[in-house]
Write an enzyme that holds these catalytic residues in place. Structure first.
Site, PDB file in Angstrom:
ATOM      1  N   GLU A 180      61.765  69.558  20.166  1.00 44.32           N
ATOM      2  CA  GLU A 180      60.521  68.895  19.728  1.00 44.32           C
ATOM      3  C   GLU A 180      59.313  69.437  20.509  1.00 44.32           C
ATOM      4  OE1 GLU A 180      60.929  64.600  19.445  1.00 44.32           O
ATOM      5  OE2 GLU A 180      62.349  64.837  17.801  1.00 44.32           O
ATOM      6  N   GLU A 220      68.777  66.293  14.668  1.00 37.23           N
ATOM      7  CA  GLU A 220      68.604  64.847  14.880  1.00 37.23           C
ATOM      8  C   GLU A 220      68.301  64.230  13.531  1.00 37.23           C
ATOM      9  OE1 GLU A 220      66.077  63.548  18.136  1.00 37.23           O
ATOM     10  OE2 GLU A 220      66.615  65.331  19.317  1.00 37.23           O
TER      11      GLU A 220
HETATM   12  O1  AHR Z   1      66.935  60.443  19.725  1.00 38.70           O
HETATM   13  C1  AHR Z   1      65.895  59.941  20.533  1.00 38.70           C
HETATM   14  C2  AHR Z   1      64.747  60.918  20.694  1.00 38.70           C
HETATM   15  O2  AHR Z   1      64.165  61.154  19.430  1.00 38.70           O
HETATM   16  C3  AHR Z   1      65.094  62.300  21.171  1.00 38.70           C
HETATM   17  O3  AHR Z   1      65.159  62.399  22.546  1.00 38.70           O
HETATM   18  C4  AHR Z   1      63.939  63.121  20.673  1.00 38.70           C
HETATM   19  O4  AHR Z   1      64.294  64.469  20.477  1.00 38.70           O
HETATM   20  C5  AHR Z   1      63.514  62.401  19.426  1.00 38.70           C
HETATM   21  O5  AHR Z   1      62.156  62.199  19.406  1.00 38.70           O
END
Ligand code: AHR
Length: 492
Positions: A174, A304
């Site tokens: 990110e 994610e």
């Molecule tokens: O999954 C929680 C957080 O969400 C992670 O650390 C980040 O990559 C995302 O913003």
């Protein structure tokens, strides 16, 4: 009655096993005391990891596990997690939950976990607060052949003489946000700097050999949610020099719709609409990437994904940051999402549900002596046969009204078809007939059904099997009823 056509001659591609991957970050209760209870704990454990949990996890064939973050990675120093006398640090999330990182789980313990559960490790490298050399040293420590470099000898002194196999490395996380608030152009310059140094070590013949004769795959930071400006920036810069990039690691959380447990019927559908956006995001990102001619070596990595409900609904009542309960609605989001991945498998290298335990969209809830599986876990179990299978096209008639539609995907492996269906309607059962194009239907099949009369149903420490699948035989030539809000896996 809806007809579900299985179009055998229209093959989409192989579903990479890693599409069924998971994510485990050092955040809240994912490791402490979710996965990790410690070697001296009274809680049954395998080398410090909760026995009950890791055995159940192994049963769903987790192909890959991402670690150590997430945002956690952006302030992580791998040297804190090796050897004796490990330091206690603030971690990325301490400002949110006031918990400290004692580094009980570090590189060796995590790789041990991967071995126990049979998953490949995927490391996310910090590129925000350490140098490329720091990451290269981590790679040297983990990957160098026994007895070669000083770091390989340090690894041996710490109990692991042989090199580890870590086939996937993320270059940052990110970076449009917590990972440095970079612009795409700046990130790409940084990516090239880090990836060049990382790639230099992945080219060492002994390291390639130990990785099954393949070069380690480096993944770049992908787009946030449905924002495509990042993708454009990366693809443009990559066009000039992106030879090291094998994956575009994008994130999509479909958010929340009402309360995680007591949502309304309208919010059931709203949540699924939000989850369905994943398909659009995959297609649009892919169009940008292939529009730049990068499709041969650069695939999507959705590392994610999941629902993100307000915290506090899990058993720790908010102590574990982001911990949430998982109902039949979360199970349906899982089925819908995995079906999307299967239908677009030719574009996707990997995906990782976020996160594994005591957190967002999790498969397990654990604390003290308790450990239960969530409805989401059961979907991963029911869909695991898709891993490594050949996806085929499916067509469903009378399926245009989203709220009452069926989410479908199918694949073939070893002569068996696996058809997975979610009935998105929370009010109407669906009756289907199977129509086969190009192959005769098998005479009998095996069904696994996950359903509950109550769409809010979920598992708790007190009632761990409130939502659990049932198995039965079925005749593929006869109509099949999929109950409202039900998820079915048909093998024939
Ligand atoms: O999954 C929680 C957080 O969400 C992670 O650390 C980040 O990559 C995302 O913003």
């Amino acid at each position: 009655m809806k007809k579900v056509y299985l179009v055998y001659p229209k093959k989409i591609g192989t579903i990479e096993p890693e599409v069924y991957g998971h994510f485990s970050e050092h955040i809240g209760g994912v490791f402490y005391d979710g996965l990790w209870v410690g070697k001296d704990s009274d809680i049954p454990n395998i080398r410090g990891f909760r026995k009950d949990l890791v055995e159940k996890l192994r049963a769903i064939n987790p192909p890959v596990l991402r670690w150590p973050g997430g945002c956690f990675a952006e302030t992580y120093d791998w040297r804190d997690g090796i050897g004796e006398n490990r330091p206690v640090r603030y971690n990325w999330w301490t400002s949110c939950d006031n918990r400290y990182e004692d580094n009980a789980v570090g590189t060796h313990e995590f790789l041990d976990l991967c071995e126990i559960i049979g998953a490949k490790p995927y490391f996310a490298a910090n590129m925000t607060s350490v140098t490329p050399m720091h990451i290269r040293n981590w790679m040297d420590y983990c990957l160098s052949p026994r007895g070669t470099t000083t770091l390989a000898k340090e690894r041996e002194a710490n109990g692991h003489p042989e090199p580890y196999v870590i086939p996937f490395w993320g270059v940052g996380n990110e970076n449009w946000g917590g990972g440095g608030n970079m612009r795409a152009e700046y990130y790409m310059d940084e990516f090239r700097r880090y990836a060049e140094i990382m790639q230099n070590i992945t080219g060492i013949p002994a390291i390639i050999e130990n990785n099954g004769g393949k070069r380690i795959e480096l993944f770049a930071c992908g787009s946030p949610q449905d924002d495509y400006s990042w993708t454009h920036g990366i693809a443009q810069a990559c066009h000039r020099s992106g030879k090291q990039m094998r994956g575009f690691a994008m994130h999509y959380y479909c958010g929340a719709a009402g309360d995680p447990i007591t949502f309304t019927e309208a919010e059931w559908t709203q949540m699924l609409v939000q989850a369905q956006l994943m398909e659009d995001i995959i297609v649009r990102n892919w169009n940008i990437i292939s529009g730049h001619g990068l499709q041969e070596h650069l695939k999507l990595v959705i590392d994610e994904w999941g629902c993100w409900h307000p915290g506090g609904s899990g058993p720790s009542k908010g102590y574990n940051l982001f911990e949430q309960q998982s109902t039949m609605r979360d199970a349906m989001v899982t089925a819908l999402t995995l079906n999307i991945f299967n239908r677009h498998c030719e574009k996707i290298r990997m995906a990782n549900a976020a996160q594994l335990v005591n957190n967002l969209h999790c498969c397990f809830l654990a604390g003290g002596e308790n450990c239960i599986t969530t409805p989401t876990y059961h979907v991963f179990d029911m869909f695991k046969g898709h891993q490594g299978a050949e996806a085929i096209d499916t067509v469903v008639t009378d399926n245009d009204d989203f709220a009452s539609s069926l989410s479908v995907s199918a694949s073939v492996k070893d002569g068996k078809t696996l058809l997975t269906i979610g009935n998105l309607s929370c009010t109407e059962d669906a009756v289907i007939s199977l129509e086969s194009v190009g192959l005769p239907l098998a005479a009998k099949g095996q069904a696994v059904l996950l359903v509950n009369d109550d769409i809010h149903a979920h598992n708790t420490f007190e009632n761990p099997d409130a939502v659990t699948p049932v198995e039965f035989e079925f005749d593929p030539a006869q109509p099949i009823t999929i109950p409202k809000a039900g998820i079915i896996a048909l093998t024939f």
